[in-house]
Design an enzyme around this catalytic site. Sequence first.
Site, PDB file in Angstrom:
ATOM      1  N   LYS A  55       0.834  -1.206   0.000  1.00 22.55           N
ATOM      2  CA  LYS A  55       0.000   0.000   0.000  1.00 22.55           C
ATOM      3  C   LYS A  55       0.869   1.256   0.000  1.00 22.55           C
ATOM      4  O   LYS A  55       0.630   2.204  -0.755  1.00 22.55           O
ATOM      5  CB  LYS A  55      -0.933  -0.006   1.215  1.00 22.55           C
ATOM      6  CG  LYS A  55      -2.061  -1.025   1.084  1.00 22.55           C
ATOM      7  CD  LYS A  55      -2.753  -1.312   2.407  1.00 22.55           C
ATOM      8  CE  LYS A  55      -3.757  -2.448   2.235  1.00 22.55           C
ATOM      9  NZ  LYS A  55      -4.350  -2.902   3.496  1.00 22.55           N
ATOM     10  N   GLN A  99      -4.069  -1.348   9.801  1.00 21.80           N
ATOM     11  CA  GLN A  99      -4.093  -2.704   9.242  1.00 21.80           C
ATOM     12  C   GLN A  99      -4.710  -3.683  10.236  1.00 21.80           C
ATOM     13  O   GLN A  99      -4.292  -3.752  11.396  1.00 21.80           O
ATOM     14  CB  GLN A  99      -2.662  -3.129   8.875  1.00 21.80           C
ATOM     15  CG  GLN A  99      -2.580  -4.470   8.188  1.00 21.80           C
ATOM     16  CD  GLN A  99      -3.253  -4.479   6.814  1.00 21.80           C
ATOM     17  OE1 GLN A  99      -3.080  -3.566   6.003  1.00 21.80           O
ATOM     18  NE2 GLN A  99      -4.045  -5.517   6.540  1.00 21.80           N
ATOM     19  N   ASP A 122     -10.589   3.511   4.764  1.00 22.72           N
ATOM     20  CA  ASP A 122     -11.113   2.143   4.685  1.00 22.72           C
ATOM     21  C   ASP A 122     -12.643   2.121   4.788  1.00 22.72           C
ATOM     22  O   ASP A 122     -13.260   1.087   4.559  1.00 22.72           O
ATOM     23  CB  ASP A 122     -10.536   1.290   5.831  1.00 22.72           C
ATOM     24  CG  ASP A 122      -9.440   0.357   5.342  1.00 22.72           C
ATOM     25  OD1 ASP A 122      -9.425   0.055   4.132  1.00 22.72           O
ATOM     26  OD2 ASP A 122      -8.618  -0.066   6.170  1.00 22.72           O
TER      27      ASP A 122
END
Length: 293
Positions: A55, A99, A122
């Site tokens: 990412k 994460q 997200d």
Amino acid sequence: MAEAKLIDGKALAVRLRERVAKGVAALKAHGGPTPGLATVLVGDDAASQVYVRSKGRMAAELGMASFDHRLPDETGEAELLALISRLNGDPAVHGILVQLPLPRHIDAAHVLRAVDPAKDVDGFHPFNVGRLGSIASGAPLDFPVPCTPLGVSMLLQETLGPLAGRHAVVVGRSTLVGRPVAQLLLHLDCTVTIAHSRTRDLPRLCRQAEVLVVAIGKPEFVRGDWIRPGATVIDVGINRIAGPDGKNRLVGDVAFAEASAVAGQITPVPGGVGPMTVACLMRNTLSAAGGTA
Ligand code: NDP
């Protein structure tokens, strides 16, 4: 019957990334900020390290700034929340990605709630979850939407054009994948049925689907004779199983060879939904910085 057409997620992800790179350049050229993505990883889970690295690398490739925060496994929740608070207040950071999974001693829901909803690239903050759940059909998605579901909806629109009126069956109701996929498809005017582990006669329900999205985490669970001839099948599952040669290989939640003999279009695993997820994260980060892809 002819083999189903492959839905090429890799190719669509490349095109989306190109659009994001152009959007980043245009934003900077007009005096806007350099979009910044902060990744936060707690612990040393090998798969998570790979995801976070890819990412950060992709953000840099697209002209964004990336800020990599790695904390040891024994980090306490208070320390993690203090970092999130600092990132919330940092004007160079437009997107914050925590994460998952987090170590067991940290309450993930608590941490996700601490992220500024405007930086929640997200789309997991309850505020953004609620916005997706209450958005009017066709209204602009001007808030962060979870990346994998967004990728699924883009793949479907690219393959089928307008989705209005289509019967979509979404198998799986997780808050990360199944539910937001269903909400996005509803927003695109599909008629949506959500199935889960308590659904009766799943094969029969699946056979009614013009669009079948499967996100259950069970290798090759959906069989070829569950598929309506000509249907469009999106396989979100990623499962690692031992192949006949003893080596591990990735398979989806759909028995690919059987299903592609019946479906009209189908995503491969790997190379279908997976590449779209990271590209959508980049798109969300650009949007959070005020740009468009
Ligand atoms: P979860 O385990 O959180 O949810 C699984 C869902 O599947 C649940 O709603 C469960 O139902 C349902 N389910 C389980 N067994 C059955 C069954 N026998 N029949 C019908 N429904 C069933 O998984 P996720 O949603 O997080 O992930 C699903 C898959 O997608 C995984 O393989 C994961 O690796 C993959 N994934 C892929 C991504 C990508 O980028 N391509 C990103 C994220 C996930 P119930 O609610 O009743 O328990």
